[in-house]
Design a protein around this motif. Structure first.
Motif, mmCIF file in Angstrom:
data_model
loop_
_atom_site.group_PDB
_atom_site.id
_atom_site.type_symbol
_atom_site.label_atom_id
_atom_site.label_comp_id
_atom_site.label_asym_id
_atom_site.label_seq_id
_atom_site.Cartn_x
_atom_site.Cartn_y
_atom_site.Cartn_z
ATOM 1 N N ILE A 198 0.826 -1.197 -0.328
ATOM 2 C CA ILE A 198 0.201 0.118 -0.250
ATOM 3 C C ILE A 198 0.831 1.126 0.212
ATOM 4 C CG2 ILE A 198 -1.787 1.371 1.159
ATOM 5 C CD1 ILE A 198 -3.304 -1.296 1.871
ATOM 6 N N PRO A 199 1.943 1.810 0.849
ATOM 7 C CA PRO A 199 2.528 2.444 0.928
ATOM 8 C C PRO A 199 3.411 2.717 -1.113
ATOM 9 C CG PRO A 199 3.596 1.628 2.967
ATOM 10 C CD PRO A 199 1.994 0.588 2.315
ATOM 11 N N LEU A 200 4.165 1.627 -1.177
ATOM 12 C CA LEU A 200 4.652 2.004 -2.403
ATOM 13 C C LEU A 200 3.526 2.467 -3.520
ATOM 14 C CD1 LEU A 200 6.880 -1.553 -2.537
ATOM 15 C CD2 LEU A 200 8.016 0.721 -1.724
ATOM 16 N N ALA A 201 2.443 1.716 -3.322
ATOM 17 C CA ALA A 201 1.017 1.505 -4.229
ATOM 18 C C ALA A 201 0.561 2.962 -4.341
ATOM 19 C CB ALA A 201 -0.531 1.483 -4.209
ATOM 20 N N LEU A 202 0.741 4.420 -2.877
ATOM 21 C CA LEU A 202 0.569 5.725 -2.621
ATOM 22 C C LEU A 202 1.606 6.431 -3.083
ATOM 23 C CD1 LEU A 202 -1.510 5.167 0.803
ATOM 24 C CD2 LEU A 202 -2.088 5.352 -1.033
ATOM 25 N N ALA A 203 2.983 6.022 -3.681
ATOM 26 C CA ALA A 203 3.899 6.795 -3.546
ATOM 27 C C ALA A 203 4.731 6.516 -6.056
ATOM 28 C CB ALA A 203 5.048 5.854 -3.251
ATOM 29 N N GLY A 204 2.810 5.835 -6.265
ATOM 30 C CA GLY A 204 3.603 5.946 -7.572
ATOM 31 C C GLY A 204 4.073 4.274 -8.089
ATOM 32 N N LYS A 205 3.928 3.469 -7.417
ATOM 33 C CA LYS A 205 5.292 2.878 -7.931
ATOM 34 C C LYS A 205 4.162 1.869 -8.645
ATOM 35 C CE LYS A 205 9.218 4.267 -5.927
ATOM 36 N NZ LYS A 205 10.541 5.155 -6.099
ATOM 37 N N ASP A 206 5.128 0.849 -9.449
ATOM 38 C CA ASP A 206 4.678 -0.550 -10.406
ATOM 39 C C ASP A 206 4.903 -1.244 -9.255
ATOM 40 O OD1 ASP A 206 3.833 1.276 -12.001
ATOM 41 O OD2 ASP A 206 4.855 0.381 -13.995
ATOM 42 N N ILE A 207 4.320 -2.645 -9.206
ATOM 43 C CA ILE A 207 4.275 -3.261 -8.371
ATOM 44 C C ILE A 207 4.367 -5.312 -8.829
ATOM 45 C CG2 ILE A 207 3.916 -4.526 -5.629
ATOM 46 C CD1 ILE A 207 3.054 -2.193 -5.196
ATOM 47 N N LEU A 208 4.839 -6.179 -8.734
ATOM 48 C CA LEU A 208 4.896 -7.223 -9.291
ATOM 49 C C LEU A 208 4.876 -7.451 -8.271
ATOM 50 C CD1 LEU A 208 4.860 -9.295 -10.801
ATOM 51 C CD2 LEU A 208 7.391 -9.890 -10.783
ATOM 52 N N ILE A 224 9.489 -5.208 -6.989
ATOM 53 C CA ILE A 224 9.331 -7.358 -6.877
ATOM 54 C C ILE A 224 8.736 -7.515 -4.897
ATOM 55 C CG2 ILE A 224 9.787 -9.054 -7.288
ATOM 56 C CD1 ILE A 224 11.146 -7.888 -10.412
ATOM 57 N N LEU A 225 7.628 -7.331 -4.770
ATOM 58 C CA LEU A 225 7.480 -8.510 -3.624
ATOM 59 C C LEU A 225 7.175 -9.242 -3.704
ATOM 60 C CD1 LEU A 225 5.133 -5.921 -2.376
ATOM 61 C CD2 LEU A 225 7.566 -5.224 -2.028
ATOM 62 N N LYS A 226 8.290 -10.202 -2.761
ATOM 63 C CA LYS A 226 8.308 -11.494 -3.123
ATOM 64 C C LYS A 226 8.064 -11.911 -1.555
ATOM 65 C CE LYS A 226 11.221 -13.389 -6.767
ATOM 66 N NZ LYS A 226 12.371 -14.007 -7.511
ATOM 67 N N LEU A 227 6.792 -12.509 -1.150
ATOM 68 C CA LEU A 227 6.349 -12.140 0.341
ATOM 69 C C LEU A 227 5.858 -13.632 0.543
ATOM 70 C CD1 LEU A 227 4.473 -9.466 0.807
ATOM 71 C CD2 LEU A 227 6.687 -9.581 1.380
ATOM 72 N N GLU A 228 6.707 -14.107 1.279
ATOM 73 C CA GLU A 228 6.762 -15.948 1.870
ATOM 74 C C GLU A 228 6.252 -16.589 2.834
ATOM 75 O OE1 GLU A 228 7.919 -18.089 0.456
ATOM 76 O OE2 GLU A 228 9.187 -16.928 -1.070
ATOM 77 N N GLU A 229 5.666 -16.833 3.544
ATOM 78 C CA GLU A 229 4.447 -18.107 4.210
ATOM 79 C C GLU A 229 4.719 -18.017 5.175
ATOM 80 O OE1 GLU A 229 2.750 -21.652 3.229
ATOM 81 O OE2 GLU A 229 1.503 -20.770 3.556
ATOM 82 N N GLU A 230 4.499 -17.010 6.227
ATOM 83 C CA GLU A 230 4.754 -17.467 7.501
ATOM 84 C C GLU A 230 5.499 -18.812 8.508
ATOM 85 O OE1 GLU A 230 6.477 -15.045 9.863
ATOM 86 O OE2 GLU A 230 7.100 -13.737 8.431
ATOM 87 N N LYS A 231 5.951 -19.355 8.643
ATOM 88 C CA LYS A 231 6.086 -20.049 9.102
ATOM 89 C C LYS A 231 5.187 -20.621 10.333
ATOM 90 C CE LYS A 231 9.202 -24.581 11.309
ATOM 91 N NZ LYS A 231 10.026 -24.601 12.383
ATOM 92 N N GLU A 232 4.854 -19.632 11.278
ATOM 93 C CA GLU A 232 3.280 -20.013 11.688
ATOM 94 C C GLU A 232 1.979 -20.417 11.180
ATOM 95 O OE1 GLU A 232 5.123 -16.134 13.079
ATOM 96 O OE2 GLU A 232 5.490 -18.446 12.128
ATOM 97 N N GLU A 233 1.903 -19.137 9.759
ATOM 98 C CA GLU A 233 0.930 -19.564 9.292
ATOM 99 C C GLU A 233 0.746 -20.568 8.292
ATOM 100 O OE1 GLU A 233 -1.601 -17.136 8.234
ATOM 101 O OE2 GLU A 233 -0.572 -16.047 9.552
ATOM 102 N N ALA A 234 1.543 -21.311 8.188
ATOM 103 C CA ALA A 234 2.112 -22.581 7.295
ATOM 104 C C ALA A 234 1.868 -23.773 8.415
ATOM 105 C CB ALA A 234 2.988 -23.189 7.147
ATOM 106 N N ASN A 235 1.763 -23.555 9.375
ATOM 107 C CA ASN A 235 1.494 -24.538 10.346
ATOM 108 C C ASN A 235 -0.093 -24.208 10.343
ATOM 109 O OD1 ASN A 235 4.062 -26.311 10.893
ATOM 110 N ND2 ASN A 235 4.342 -24.643 12.595
ATOM 111 N N ASN A 236 -0.714 -24.105 9.985
ATOM 112 C CA ASN A 236 -2.261 -23.429 10.690
ATOM 113 C C ASN A 236 -3.329 -24.782 9.613
ATOM 114 O OD1 ASN A 236 -2.197 -21.517 12.542
ATOM 115 N ND2 ASN A 236 -2.278 -19.780 11.126
ATOM 116 N N LEU A 237 -1.740 -25.244 8.063
ATOM 117 C CA LEU A 237 -3.233 -26.258 7.535
ATOM 118 C C LEU A 237 -2.576 -27.629 7.980
ATOM 119 C CD1 LEU A 237 -4.691 -26.965 5.307
ATOM 120 C CD2 LEU A 237 -3.043 -26.686 3.570
ATOM 121 N N THR A 238 -3.548 -28.063 8.099
ATOM 122 C CA THR A 238 -3.075 -30.208 8.389
ATOM 123 C C THR A 238 -3.885 -30.776 6.914
ATOM 124 O OG1 THR A 238 -3.346 -29.167 10.548
ATOM 125 C CG2 THR A 238 -3.182 -31.482 9.946
#
Length: 563
Positions: free
Chosen positions: A42-52, A218-232
């Protein structure tokens, strides 16, 4: 402490310095702390940046681009400005277009007179959508094919565009929209801001990046480990008959709590499973590409509201060509890969249908892969329908090994299940995730086998064909009614329930209830056939013990509770 925890503790939406009308809407939606993708983008978008941006399913990508779009339009409005379309959001499916539109309208609840939004992804004819486009909506949501249709008909002018978004970019390309995208880009101004949002980065997305983005972040946001553990994740190796048997046991004995999505691979299978469950008075609704688009919107909306507990969704990945990449498939796999059947249905399918990804199913407790998907990508997106927003979820998949994969057994060929599962298992292991084996104790389930076989005798091809026709006719009528005034008369919606029984064949009353002598014994005590007593039943092959509460229950399925 992780970046995610820092964001949750320190960053709020109030820190983005938004328009007061937008801030008020966000407060009403009870958005306080942004997700990781939102806090970064959101801050990058509000600053006018292109985002992948790449982020997992359910990470909040929609708000990450819709909020900056609304803020940008509100901030740049002038009293005497000439109306024009300022933002174009391209999505691969009609279902996703509807959800994006709904989300934007919620953000505009206090500014809906200042910003016009139009969704042209529906099935209305272009000539009927022309008046909508003549009003020059500020934000336009559409599939690429619809945009091209209106550009060629001179109904749409994009010369004043400020922002372009391609959501689920990898899926947009897999749906065959590449040529349409090139035509759209040729009609855009020289300068505009672009966002590419995707759950995966593929070669096609990289190519699209060079066409659409200019010096992107470029934002490559990996899944947090604790988030991954939410799925069994679990896998059950079984025969085709046992899939129906185990499904009956989990549903009828309430081992699955909360909302459940059953994924099947074709339309015939969704009606076969629905009719099977009806034999035991278990209500469910179906979702597939043959149903009218208005009905599909309504089914998803009511499922999210908790009206239905069981949704049987057809994941027609063959429509989108979503398959594994060449480096995931070896020569032997290609030999084992069965050829896709040609669609013999006379009913036209919606080529822009898609529910295994993109669509936001809320508070799904469990995903059951009744039919194992045909690719690792399809598996990832199916199980991504649960364990969203930091909540717990479970995914259970039935895999029929080659030895048990009899061609034509109940209308399904399982020759490729084991091959694809091996690839899925390898991919999950690379991400430090485990798919655990789950075994049902034959002593406890064999007593139900004859009842399941009896029920399946009524679910033949003739019954499925009649049910298919009945459902389509009913949903066409519902689709017309949904255009009217039911929001003002909510009680009338009872007539539009999507989980009504089809009943093209005789339902045997003796199958609807489970006799007490069939209920498994726990420590020598006969369980009763009630919701309270059925809950603790153990079907796995672990040592029997006295059940003392849900906190220590070793049955993994019992961890799923109605939220």
């Amino acid at each position: 402490m992780t970046d995610q925890h820092l964001l949750e503790d320190e960053v709020t939406f109030a820190s983005f310095d938004l328009d007061p009308r937008l801030s008020r809407a966000i407060a009403q939606l009870k958005f306080v702390h942004p997700t990781l993708i939102q806090a970064k983008a959101i801050p990058l978008a509000l600053a006018g940046k292109d985002i992948l941006a790449r982020a997992r399913t359910g990470a909040g990508k929609t708000a990450a681009y819709t909020l900056p779009i609304v803020q940008k339009i509100l901030a740049s409005q002038e009293p005497d400005s000439v109306p024009c379309t300022k933002a174009l959001i391209l999505v691969p499916t009609r279902e996703l277009a509807e959800q994006v539109t709904t989300h934007i309208n919620r953000l505009l609840i206090y500014a809906n007179q200042s910003v016009k939004v139009a969704n042209i992804a529906g099935q209305l004819a272009p000539q009927l959508q022309r008046p909508m486009l003549a009003e020059k909506p500020d934000i336009l949501i559409a599939t690429p094919s619809k945009v091209v249709t209106h550009l060629e008909a001179k109904n749409l002018d994009l010369s004043g565009l400020q922002t372009l978004v391609i959501d689920e970019a990898d899926l947009v390309l897999s749906f065959g929209y590449e040529e349409d995208l090139r035509k759209i880009l040729a009609n855009l101004p020289k300068i505009y801001q672009s966002f590419l949002m995707s759950a995966t980065f593929t070669e096609d997305v990289e190519e699209l990046k060079s066409l659409v983005l200019r010096k992107p972040v470029i934002l490559k946001l990996e899944e947090e480990k604790e988030e991954a553990n939410n799925l069994t994740q679990y896998v059950v190796r079984c025969s085709e008959l046992e899939k129906f048997l185990y499904t009956f046991i989990m549903v009828k004995l309430r081992l699955l709590r909360g909302k459940v999505i059953f994924f099947v691979n074709d339309i015939e299978r969704c009606y076969r499973l629905k009719l099977f469950l009806e034999q035991f008075s278990i209500k469910s609704c179906v979702l597939n590409s043959e149903l009218p688009v208005n009905s599909r919107y309504h089914i998803v909306e009511e499922f999210n509201r908790g009206i239905y507990s069981y949704l049987i969704a057809t994941d027609e990945s063959d429509l989108s060509g979503e398959v594994d990449s060449e480096d995931e498939v070896d020569d032997q796999d290609e030999q084992d890969q069965p050829k896709l059947k040609k669609n013999k249905s006379k009913v036209e399918r919606d080529q822009e249908y898609g529910v295994s990804r993109g669509v936001d199913f809320m508070n799904v407790a469990a995903v059951i892969n009744f039919d194992f998907p045909g690719s690792t990508k399809a598996y990832t997106h199916r199980v991504g329908r649960t364990a969203r927003g930091g909540k717990q979820g479970m995914a259970l998949s039935f895999v029929v090994d080659k030895d048990d994969a009899v061609h034509g057994s109940f209308g399904r060929n399982h020759a490729n299940d084991a091959t694809v599962f091996a690839r899925v298992q390898t991919k999950e292991a690379e991400m430090n995730r485990q798919i655990k084996p789950y075994a049902f104790d034959s002593k406890n389930v064999d007593g139900f086998r004859y009842r399941v076989e009896d029920a399946l005798k009524s679910v033949n091809l003739v019954a499925i064909r009649e049910a298919r026709i009945t459902e389509i006719k009913r949903e066409i009528l519902n689709s017309e009614k949904l255009k009217m005034h039911f929001e003002d008369k909510p009680k009338d919606l009872d007539f539009l329930r999507h989980d009504q029984a089809l009943q093209p064949t005789l339902v045997r009353k003796h199958l609807q209830n489970i006799p007490s002598y069939l209920m498994p014994k726990i420590n020598g005590q006969q369980t009763m056939n009630t919701e309270e007593d059925v809950g603790p039943v153990h079907f796995t092959k672990h040592k029997k013990r006295q059940h003392k509460g849900p906190a220590k229950n070793k049955n993994p399925l019992k961890k799923i509770r109605r939220r």
